[in-house]
Design a protein around this motif. Structure first.
Motif, short mmCIF file in Angstrom:
data_model
loop_
_atom_site.label_atom_id
_atom_site.label_comp_id
_atom_site.label_asym_id
_atom_site.label_seq_id
_atom_site.Cartn_x
_atom_site.Cartn_y
_atom_site.Cartn_z
N MET A 292 0.94 -1.22 -0.09
CA MET A 292 -0.09 0.02 0.04
C MET A 292 0.91 1.11 -0.09
SD MET A 292 -2.82 1.14 2.68
CE MET A 292 -4.04 1.75 2.46
N ALA A 293 0.70 2.29 -0.87
CA ALA A 293 1.32 3.39 -0.97
C ALA A 293 1.39 4.35 0.29
CB ALA A 293 0.98 4.29 -2.32
N GLU A 294 2.24 4.95 0.70
CA GLU A 294 2.03 5.82 1.90
C GLU A 294 1.60 7.15 1.26
OE1 GLU A 294 6.12 6.10 3.71
OE2 GLU A 294 6.12 3.97 4.23
N LYS A 295 1.12 7.94 2.30
CA LYS A 295 0.59 9.44 1.81
C LYS A 295 1.41 10.19 2.62
CE LYS A 295 -4.03 7.42 1.15
NZ LYS A 295 -5.41 7.31 1.33
N TYR A 296 1.82 11.67 1.84
CA TYR A 296 2.74 12.50 2.57
C TYR A 296 1.66 13.88 2.18
CZ TYR A 296 6.51 9.33 2.37
OH TYR A 296 7.27 8.38 2.79
N LEU A 297 1.45 14.55 3.45
CA LEU A 297 0.70 15.69 3.55
C LEU A 297 1.85 16.89 3.70
CD1 LEU A 297 -1.67 17.71 3.54
CD2 LEU A 297 -1.53 17.18 6.13
N ILE A 298 1.98 17.61 2.40
CA ILE A 298 3.02 18.78 2.45
C ILE A 298 2.65 20.16 2.54
CG2 ILE A 298 4.88 19.53 0.81
CD1 ILE A 298 5.42 16.62 1.18
N ASP A 299 3.27 20.58 3.68
CA ASP A 299 2.94 21.50 4.04
C ASP A 299 3.41 22.99 2.90
OD1 ASP A 299 4.48 24.63 5.69
OD2 ASP A 299 2.81 23.51 6.53
N THR A 300 2.55 24.05 3.00
CA THR A 300 2.61 25.15 1.86
C THR A 300 3.95 25.43 1.84
OG1 THR A 300 0.17 25.80 2.83
CG2 THR A 300 1.37 27.14 1.60
N SER A 301 4.66 25.78 3.11
CA SER A 301 5.96 26.53 2.69
C SER A 301 7.01 25.40 2.07
CB SER A 301 6.48 26.66 4.09
OG SER A 301 6.62 25.38 4.94
N ILE A 302 6.74 24.14 2.10
CA ILE A 302 7.70 23.04 1.17
C ILE A 302 7.17 23.46 -0.11
CG2 ILE A 302 8.22 20.95 0.65
CD1 ILE A 302 9.02 21.81 3.59
N TRP A 303 5.93 23.56 -0.82
CA TRP A 303 5.64 23.91 -2.10
C TRP A 303 6.24 25.34 -2.39
CZ3 TRP A 303 3.93 20.44 -5.10
CH2 TRP A 303 2.98 19.23 -4.59
N VAL A 304 6.39 26.39 -1.62
CA VAL A 304 6.77 27.68 -1.78
C VAL A 304 8.30 27.45 -2.22
CG1 VAL A 304 7.07 30.11 -0.93
CG2 VAL A 304 4.97 28.85 -0.72
N ASP A 305 9.07 26.75 -1.04
CA ASP A 305 10.41 26.54 -1.26
C ASP A 305 10.64 25.89 -2.57
OD1 ASP A 305 11.05 27.15 1.28
OD2 ASP A 305 11.00 25.10 2.14
N LEU A 306 9.98 24.87 -3.21
CA LEU A 306 10.28 24.25 -4.40
C LEU A 306 9.90 25.18 -5.47
CD1 LEU A 306 10.51 21.50 -6.06
CD2 LEU A 306 8.12 21.60 -6.22
N ILE B 203 11.50 11.56 -4.22
CA ILE B 203 11.65 10.16 -3.49
C ILE B 203 10.18 9.78 -3.58
CG2 ILE B 203 12.14 9.25 -1.21
CD1 ILE B 203 14.68 11.15 -1.28
N ILE B 204 9.54 10.72 -3.15
CA ILE B 204 8.06 10.08 -2.98
C ILE B 204 7.36 9.77 -4.30
CG2 ILE B 204 5.60 10.91 -2.69
CD1 ILE B 204 6.95 13.21 -0.87
N LYS B 205 7.83 10.23 -5.44
CA LYS B 205 7.50 9.75 -6.89
C LYS B 205 8.09 8.61 -7.17
CE LYS B 205 6.58 11.52 -11.55
NZ LYS B 205 6.96 12.46 -12.39
#
Length: 71
Positions: free
Chosen positions: A1-15, A37-39
């Protein structure tokens, strides 16, 4: 089963903005590596309505979709 990651807004902005930390840490690179890594492990990224609303304060919807599309 795939793990799920909740990514904070600040990480999206960093990217998206390829931000750097207070001591010049490559936050954008760290975020990109995390997403890769997640992908690669075929896990899932959870995107909440709250994350979208927070991003909409500074970005258009096409920009938001663009930053998330490849992941």
């Amino acid at each position: 089963m795939a793990e799920k990651y909740l990514i904070d807004t600040s990480i999206w902005v960093d990217l998206y903005e390829d931000r750097r930390g207070y001591q010049d840490e490559p936050l954008g690179d760290f975020a990109f590596k995390l997403f890769c890594i997640i992908k690669a492990k075929e896990n899932k990224i959870v995107i909440t309505d709250l994350t979208i609303r927070e991003l909409e304060m500074n970005y258009s919807m096409p920009e938001i979709k663009g930053m998330m599309k490849r992941f």
